[in-house]
Design a protein around this motif. Structure first.
Motif, mmCIF file in Angstrom:
data_model
loop_
_atom_site.group_PDB
_atom_site.id
_atom_site.type_symbol
_atom_site.label_atom_id
_atom_site.label_comp_id
_atom_site.label_asym_id
_atom_site.label_seq_id
_atom_site.Cartn_x
_atom_site.Cartn_y
_atom_site.Cartn_z
ATOM 1 N N THR A 140 -19.967 -12.309 -8.782
ATOM 2 C CA THR A 140 -20.460 -11.032 -8.852
ATOM 3 C C THR A 140 -19.292 -10.013 -9.218
ATOM 4 N N GLU A 141 -18.157 -10.592 -9.119
ATOM 5 C CA GLU A 141 -17.019 -9.710 -9.618
ATOM 6 C C GLU A 141 -17.140 -9.354 -10.775
ATOM 7 N N ARG A 142 -16.455 -8.010 -11.276
ATOM 8 C CA ARG A 142 -16.862 -7.482 -12.655
ATOM 9 C C ARG A 142 -15.561 -7.242 -13.385
ATOM 10 N N ILE A 143 -15.226 -7.414 -14.507
ATOM 11 C CA ILE A 143 -13.895 -6.777 -15.240
ATOM 12 C C ILE A 143 -13.796 -5.361 -14.887
ATOM 13 N N ASP A 144 -12.850 -4.728 -14.461
ATOM 14 C CA ASP A 144 -12.652 -3.477 -14.260
ATOM 15 C C ASP A 144 -12.088 -2.838 -15.648
ATOM 16 N N LEU A 145 -13.101 -2.402 -16.555
ATOM 17 C CA LEU A 145 -12.974 -1.804 -17.588
ATOM 18 C C LEU A 145 -12.225 -0.367 -17.716
ATOM 19 N N GLU A 146 -12.658 0.382 -16.663
ATOM 20 C CA GLU A 146 -11.904 1.657 -16.455
ATOM 21 C C GLU A 146 -10.206 1.255 -16.253
ATOM 22 N N LYS A 147 -9.983 0.277 -15.666
ATOM 23 C CA LYS A 147 -8.438 0.189 -15.649
ATOM 24 C C LYS A 147 -7.857 -0.355 -16.909
ATOM 25 N N LEU A 148 -8.683 -0.778 -17.642
ATOM 26 C CA LEU A 148 -8.332 -1.409 -19.173
ATOM 27 C C LEU A 148 -8.011 -0.149 -19.998
ATOM 28 N N LYS A 149 -8.832 1.038 -19.743
ATOM 29 C CA LYS A 149 -8.572 2.298 -20.415
ATOM 30 C C LYS A 149 -7.278 3.201 -20.222
ATOM 31 N N ALA A 150 -6.605 2.680 -19.179
ATOM 32 C CA ALA A 150 -5.410 3.115 -18.654
ATOM 33 C C ALA A 150 -4.555 3.043 -20.010
ATOM 34 N N ARG A 151 -3.720 4.022 -20.129
ATOM 35 C CA ARG A 151 -2.514 3.774 -21.217
ATOM 36 C C ARG A 151 -1.446 2.912 -20.785
ATOM 37 N N GLU A 152 -1.766 1.752 -21.133
ATOM 38 C CA GLU A 152 -0.503 0.766 -20.546
ATOM 39 C C GLU A 152 0.214 0.289 -21.822
ATOM 40 N N GLN A 153 1.410 0.056 -21.798
ATOM 41 C CA GLN A 153 2.093 -0.566 -22.858
ATOM 42 C C GLN A 153 1.524 -1.869 -23.447
ATOM 43 N N ILE A 154 1.187 -1.757 -24.853
ATOM 44 C CA ILE A 154 0.648 -3.190 -25.400
ATOM 45 C C ILE A 154 1.905 -3.941 -25.804
ATOM 46 N N MET A 155 2.326 -4.890 -25.298
ATOM 47 C CA MET A 155 3.171 -5.874 -25.695
ATOM 48 C C MET A 155 3.038 -6.853 -26.880
ATOM 49 N N PHE A 156 1.705 -7.364 -26.966
ATOM 50 C CA PHE A 156 1.340 -8.109 -28.063
ATOM 51 C C PHE A 156 -0.171 -7.909 -28.400
ATOM 52 N N PHE A 157 -0.419 -7.856 -29.718
ATOM 53 C CA PHE A 157 -1.944 -7.799 -29.889
ATOM 54 C C PHE A 157 -1.990 -8.605 -31.381
ATOM 55 N N ASP A 158 -3.441 -9.191 -31.245
ATOM 56 C CA ASP A 158 -3.615 -9.832 -32.612
ATOM 57 C C ASP A 158 -5.143 -10.103 -32.571
ATOM 58 N N GLU A 159 -5.634 -10.321 -33.839
ATOM 59 C CA GLU A 159 -6.929 -10.786 -33.958
ATOM 60 C C GLU A 159 -7.254 -11.895 -34.899
ATOM 61 N N VAL A 160 -8.201 -12.887 -34.627
ATOM 62 C CA VAL A 160 -8.386 -14.105 -35.351
ATOM 63 C C VAL A 160 -9.919 -14.058 -35.731
ATOM 64 N N LEU A 161 -10.197 -14.425 -37.108
ATOM 65 C CA LEU A 161 -11.508 -14.581 -37.549
ATOM 66 C C LEU A 161 -11.803 -16.003 -37.542
ATOM 67 N N LEU A 162 -13.053 -16.364 -37.019
ATOM 68 C CA LEU A 162 -13.333 -17.799 -36.995
ATOM 69 C C LEU A 162 -14.178 -18.307 -37.879
ATOM 70 N N PHE A 163 -15.427 -17.560 -38.409
ATOM 71 C CA PHE A 163 -16.050 -17.614 -39.252
ATOM 72 C C PHE A 163 -16.882 -16.430 -39.706
ATOM 73 N N GLU A 164 -17.387 -16.461 -40.856
ATOM 74 C CA GLU A 164 -18.293 -15.129 -41.534
ATOM 75 C C GLU A 164 -19.113 -15.694 -42.384
ATOM 76 N N ASP A 165 -20.351 -15.042 -42.551
ATOM 77 C CA ASP A 165 -21.428 -15.840 -43.628
ATOM 78 C C ASP A 165 -22.135 -14.426 -44.008
ATOM 79 N N GLU A 166 -22.784 -14.285 -45.058
ATOM 80 C CA GLU A 166 -23.423 -13.101 -45.507
ATOM 81 C C GLU A 166 -24.822 -13.392 -45.846
ATOM 82 N N LEU A 167 -25.144 -14.542 -45.128
ATOM 83 C CA LEU A 167 -26.673 -15.049 -44.811
ATOM 84 C C LEU A 167 -27.408 -14.592 -46.294
ATOM 85 N N HIS A 168 -26.889 -15.200 -47.427
ATOM 86 C CA HIS A 168 -27.496 -15.134 -48.734
ATOM 87 C C HIS A 168 -27.831 -13.618 -49.068
ATOM 88 N N ASP A 169 -26.831 -12.852 -48.746
ATOM 89 C CA ASP A 169 -27.055 -11.426 -48.957
ATOM 90 C C ASP A 169 -28.088 -10.587 -48.048
#
Length: 274
Positions: A140-169
């Motif tokens: 029942t424990e939840r991620i504290d999203l308010e804590k994540l909003k605090a301005r903390e130094q970001i030492m590393f960030f990246d994003e990876v796309l796994l798949f994408e499809d335009e569903l035949h337009d």
């Protein structure tokens, strides 16, 4: 903590592998070109699916691994393996007519739609580690999203796309995963975004959070969905922006899990320092 990127050229596309080490953890990001058609065909056959997404990044990976070997990773193949487990599929008008024109037998639905062509997946990541695995239990424990909003130094960030499809337009179906590492924690968001023009919008999110000194991660999975007809008060321009439209979609499912880390002789979670 350290980062060690490496790149290589392949068919004009710059492939890359990057490692970021912090404390006993290592994040590995692998980005490669779209899977070749012959490999896609072979994979589709293995999965018994008529087709796979137009842009399938089969070698792209985001992995979080402890020095002891256990961890969790996110990849396209495992995400697609969860597609067949979804019971509902979205039908656009033409697909509905096509189905109705077929034999009205009890098995006609199975024959006509042997897979979900929207590639909707409830994938939450793949646990890794031989002989030593993370244990998953509901909480029942939840991620504290308010804590994540605090301005903390970001030492590393990246994003990876796994798949994408335009569903035949007819819209878009895509899944991507991003991570950010702070001095005392890391946070990951994997998002599946589906928009079938004129029909519906669906977002499946997986959030993963870890705080140094704790013997577990928290993983939250949520499903949000709305028919486009029910979004009359939302400007159509927002329909294409997952971050904006997410707050307008009713929550259909929310589950939180505790991912307990195995305690080894070499280290205990309580003594970790990122």
């Amino acid at each position: 903590m350290s980062a060690s990127p490496s790149t290589m050229m392949s068919h004009g596309f710059k492939s890359s592998k990057q490692d970021f080490t912090f404390g006993p953890w290592k994040v590995t990001i692998i980005k490669n070109h779209i899977m070749k058609s012959k490999d896609v065909e072979r994979l589709a056959e293995e999965m018994s699916m008529p087709s796979l997404p137009e842009m399938l990044f089969g070698e792209n990976v985001l992995r979080i691994q402890h020095t002891s070997g256990y961890g969790i990773e996110f990849n396209a193949t495992d995400a697609l393996k969860r597609v067949n487990n979804m019971e509902d599929a979205v039908k656009v008008a033409c697909a509905q007519e096509w189905q109705e024109s077929r034999a009205e037998s009890e098995h006609s639905k199975e024959v006509v739609r042997p897979y979900d062509w929207t590639y909707t997946t409830d994938y939450r990541g793949t646990l890794i580690g031989e002989g030593m695995q993370i244990q998953v239990t509901k909480t029942t424990e939840r991620i504290d999203l308010e804590k994540l909003k605090a301005r903390e130094q970001i030492m590393f960030f990246d994003e990876v796309l796994l798949f994408e499809d335009e569903l035949h337009d007819h819209g878009v179906s895509m899944i991507s995963v991003k991570i950010r590492v702070m001095p005392t924690s890391f946070f990951l968001l994997m998002r599946f975004f589906l928009r079938v023009d004129g029909v519906l919008i669906r977002i499946n999110d997986t959030r993963l959070y870890y705080e140094a000194g704790k013997g577990y991660m928290l993983r939250e999975f949520s499903m949000r969905e709305s028919k486009i007809a029910d979004l009359k008060n939302v400007p159509p321009a927002l329909h294409t922006d997952p971050n904006e439209i997410a707050q307008h979609l009713p929550l259909k499912l929310s589950e939180c899990e505790r991912l307990a880390l195995p305690v080894t002789q070499r280290q205990t979670a309580a003594s970790e320092v990122l």
